[in-house]
Structure formats: C-alpha cells, structure tokens
Design an enzyme around this catalytic site. Structure first.
Site, short mmCIF file in Angstrom:
data_model
loop_
_atom_site.label_atom_id
_atom_site.label_comp_id
_atom_site.label_asym_id
_atom_site.label_seq_id
_atom_site.Cartn_x
_atom_site.Cartn_y
_atom_site.Cartn_z
N SER A 173 0.86 -1.18 0.00
CA SER A 173 0.00 0.00 0.00
C SER A 173 0.89 1.23 0.00
CB SER A 173 -0.89 0.01 1.24
OG SER A 173 -0.09 0.27 2.37
N LYS A 174 0.24 2.38 -0.01
CA LYS A 174 0.99 3.64 -0.06
C LYS A 174 2.01 3.74 1.05
CE LYS A 174 -2.52 6.43 -2.20
NZ LYS A 174 -3.73 7.07 -1.80
N ARG A 175 1.69 3.13 2.16
CA ARG A 175 2.58 3.10 3.32
C ARG A 175 3.98 2.59 2.93
NH1 ARG A 175 2.45 -0.62 7.12
NH2 ARG A 175 0.99 -1.93 5.98
#
Ligand code: GLU
Length: 491
Positions: A252-254
């Site tokens: 994910s963007k994380r």
C-alpha cells in the site's frame, strides 16, 4: 481455441503496480502464444470512474510498451469497449435470465437489507441475501412497483451446489453456493454490477483465459454461475497472487509509491519496471534476472507463476533501473535527464549544441551512480554552483594535509594558463603537478577531488575537470585554497 486475453481496468484512480502486473502477464501470455490482447474499460462505478484516469492508464500501458490488438482507442469487432456504452447488451442478457427464471427482481430497501444483515450477524451466520423476493407473486410485485419501489435484478444462486474452479495458478478451488446468496446483477439504476458485465464481456469477446489479481478469486464462482446459466463456455482462470510490502502486509501507499506514474516521474525506465513487474510472481527458473520484453515473451508461462505472494523489493527495482540507465543509449538518457535538470533550474531549453554536448558529458559521468533519473539533480548539483561545501570529516582531514595548499596553487596556475580543459588534458596537468612538487597519487587526487566536489568519493576526476572547465576548476581551487588557509590558521 485461440488465445484471447484481456485487461479490464476500472478507471477510478491511479494505475497501480498490481494492475500493471496483471496487464503485463496478459500481454506476455498473448504474445507468447500468438494470441490477442484486448483492453477494455470497466467504468460502471459511475461516481468514481473518470476519463482522466482512463487516459492515465492507457498512456501508462503504452509507455510500458504493452500495446493492444483490440479494444478501447484501437477498435475491433466487439466495439464499444467501455462498459457504460454497452448497457443495451447487458440489459438483453439480464432479460434472458429474468425470462428463464434464473434471475428475479428484488424490491428490498436498504433498511430491510440492513436489518437482515444485522439479524444474520447476531445469529453468527454468514451475511448473505436470503431471498425474500425470490418468489414474489405478480400481484405482490405490482403492489411494490405501485408503491414506487425500484427493483434491482438478482441472480438466483442454485442451492446445494458446489462450484469447482480449476485455476491455472491456484489449482482446484471449490466454493459452496450456500454461502453466496442471490447477488445483484443489475442495480436499480439499470447499471450492471461488475460480476455480471464482466461475464457478458468475456463471453462476447471470446476470452479464452482470464488472468487477474487474486482478489477476484472470490468473484469467480459468481461469474461461473452466470456463464453456466447462459449456457456459455467457461474460460480458463488464472489468479495471480497479492503483492506484499517488505513487511509482508499487502502493498500500500505506506510502503512507498504504488502508482506507475509516480515511478515514471521519478525516472524509472519502462523496461526496468516491466522487468521488475514480470518477476513479481513469475520466475523463469535459474539465476538470471535481467530480461528484455522480447526475452520475457520467449520465456513466460503461467506454469511458472507462483501461488505464494510476491514481495515488492525496491532495492531490486533500483538495481534493475540502474542497470538499464547505464546500458541505454547515452542520447536517450540525456534526453530524459534534461527535463530533471531543467526542473531543478540548472538549465533551460532550448539548449545550444554546445550546451547539449556538455550536458551529455555530464550525464555520461554521473549515470553510473543513479538508481533513478530524478537523482541526477543531486549528482549534478556541483556542476551548477561554484560554492562547494566540505562537510565530511574525512574530507576536512584531507584538506588539512601539508602538501595541499601547494597542490591547489600549482594546479590552479596550470589550469588557468593552459588550453581549454579536456579529460586527457586534465590528466596531464595533474601528473605535471605531481612531478613538480614531488607528491604522488592520492596526495594530489584526494585534495583536488574534495576541492572540486566537496566529497571524498565520486566519478572520474579528469572527467569532472573537463566538465567544470577552466573557470569552474580555477574558482573551486581558489576557494579551496582559502579554506585550507583558514584550517591552517585554526591549527
Ligand atoms: N475492473 C477489474 C479490476 O480493475 C477487473 C477485474 C477482472 O479482470 O475481471 O480489478
């Protein structure tokens, strides 16, 4: 049966790594087996779909080199290729299912459905539609319609039925229909749901293999039910595993950039991304990791797509990208690098022929050090400002050497007096300084490197001098001379 595969993105946001990998696997499969690759648009989520996102996705596909034979923008025998333009077709097949009783109109309100959901949750049962409108009499229906209720169309899921999916990646997977519940195929506004439209499209476009992300595996039994209800041949399925971040949770963007355009903007080359994406879940066997698109086509097969999740390894992407940056033509890399240098305010276009040649020299010098082209601005910075910061302790120590002031002074005199600097000329001058002062190798190169770049490591010194030119070198040597004087004063 001829190989016909498709990529069917929903244009609801950025084009993610996972989508690009699905597109690539389909493309490779089509090219490997002489098949047809189709791109169509699943835009039935009216609120979230945009033309802008569609354009982005299609541009990114082209940028990656994944051309398509049929579909959106290129046309073909199954036009149109955007689902919102195919509503009549879906309506026709929904009618067929309504007529045969395999689908029915459901008038339940949101509130009624929510209450049902709650009741099931309370009882600890699986949440599903339990078929309240399954067997409405014509009178009951008429009454509900008269009351202004707008129906959805639900598919009548057979009871006591188990669906087997022979997935080409995951092998046999079976689904018990009792857990599915009659699902919606057309919403009350007449728009089909994904599970319905996708089947109509896959059938009408004669798709032979559905290759897509694992998250769609749970949709597959619903789709198979529709294929069966309409008496259609079921395509082969291949569900490709999730992509995980380094910490093994879903990417994910994380974990960093997830959109293809972000990588493009940072200066990753399409061939590096394609090479990297291909290895996310597929492996050719063997140690080799660098593959051109042509080589991937030659080796790709679904048998070698792994069931286990793929881990996104940025170091590997950087390594591959660095490899392609170093091996691509200098002209191409220079062309790309120019826009980063311009953005940083270092140069402005149009470049004169001389300036272009100079930038080419610069790119040739620093490209070995880049993971992505964006980094060129850091490596090139010293060539655009005469102000050198000497920050490393090691560099300061070097500059405190006794021989340093004389070395800098002698070199400055030679550079200023000599002809325009070239790589060979610089080499000669350094040698002469050594000879004259009776100092050797490191004792000259290190302080000169620090004087010119502020750093103790970096690209070839002679080339750095040629790029900086007479004035650039002389200015820096002068500055560094002043710096050594300060150091002396302090000591
Ligand atoms: N529109 C779906 C997605 O973007 C495609 C699913 C499919 O390939 O069937 O995930």
């Amino acid at each position: 049966m001829p190989v016909r595969v498709r990529f069917a993105p929903s244009p609801t946001g950025p084009f993610h790594i996972g989508g690009a990998r699905s597109a690539l696997f389909n493309w490779l499969f089509a090219r490997r087996y002489g098949g047809t690759f189709i791109v169509r648009i699943e835009d039935t989520d009216l609120e979230r779909s945009t033309r802008e996102s569609e354009e982005n996705i299609l541009n990114a596909l082209r940028w990656l080199g994944l051309d398509w034979d049929e579909g959106i923008q290129v046309g073909g025998p199954n036009e149109p290729y955007r689902q919102t333009e195919r509503l009549d077709l879906y309506r026709r097949y929904a009618d067929t299912l309504l007529e045969s009783g395999q689908a029915y109109r459901c008038y339940c309100t949101e509130e009624e459905l929510a209450a049902e959901r709650e009741e099931l949750l309370e009882k600890g049962e699986m949440v599903r539609y339990r078929g309240r409108c399954r067997n409405l009499t014509p009178q009951a229906r008429a009454a509900l319609e008269a009351a202004g209720r707008k129906p959805v169309i639900r598919f009548r899921v057979p009871e006591d039925y188990v669906i087997q999916v022979n997935d080409l990646v995951r092998s046999e997977v079976s689904f018990d229909c009792s857990g599915i519940g009659d699902f919606i195929i057309v919403k009350s506004d007449g728009i089909p749901t994904y599970n319905f439209a996708v089947v109509i499209d896959d059938h009408t476009m004669e798709i032979s293999h559905v290759i897509r992300a694992e998250e769609h595996l749970s949709n597959t039994p619903r789709q198979i039910l529709i294929f069966e209800a309409l008496g259609w041949q079921i395509p082969e399925f291949a569900h490709v595993s999730l992509i995980l971040g380094q910490d093994r949770s879903k990417m994910s963007k994380r974990h960093g950039a997830t959109a293809i355009e972000q990588y493009q903007a940072k200066g990753y080359l399409p061939e590096a991304l394609v090479n990297f994406l291909a290895l996310l879940g597929w492996s050719p066997g063997g140690e080799e990791e660098v593959f051109s698109l042509e080589q991937l086509v030659e080796h790709f097969s679904l048998e070698r797509v792994s069931k286990s999740p793929a881990v996104f390894d940025l170091d590997k992407l950087n390594w591959l990208n660095g490899h392609y940056i170093r091996t691509a033509s200098l002209e191409r890399i220079t062309g790309l690098a120019i826009s980063y240098l311009e953005k940083a305010g270092y140069i402005s276009q149009p470049l004169t022929a001389k300036k272009y040649e100079w930038v080419t020299m610069l790119v040739a010098l620093v490209r070995d050090y880049l993971d992505c082209l964006e980094e060129i601005t850091d490596h090139a910075a010293i060539f655009f400002s005469d102000k050198i910061d000497i920050e490393e302790d090691e560099a300061r120590e070097i500059m405190a050497g006794n021989q340093v002031p004389a070395v800098l002074e002698a070199l400055k005199a030679k550079v200023t007096a000599g002809p325009a600097l070239t790589e060979a000329g610089a080499r000669l001058l350094l040698k002469e300084v050594g000879k004259e002062l009776g100092v050797k190798g490191k004792e000259i190169f290190m302080p000169v490197r620090v004087a010119l770049t502020g750093k103790t490591h970096g690209p070839d010194l002679n080339r750095i001098m040629a790029i900086l030119g007479q004035t650039g070198v002389a200015n820096r040597l002068e500055q560094a001379g002043a710096y050594t004087a300060v150091l002396k004063g302090r000591a």
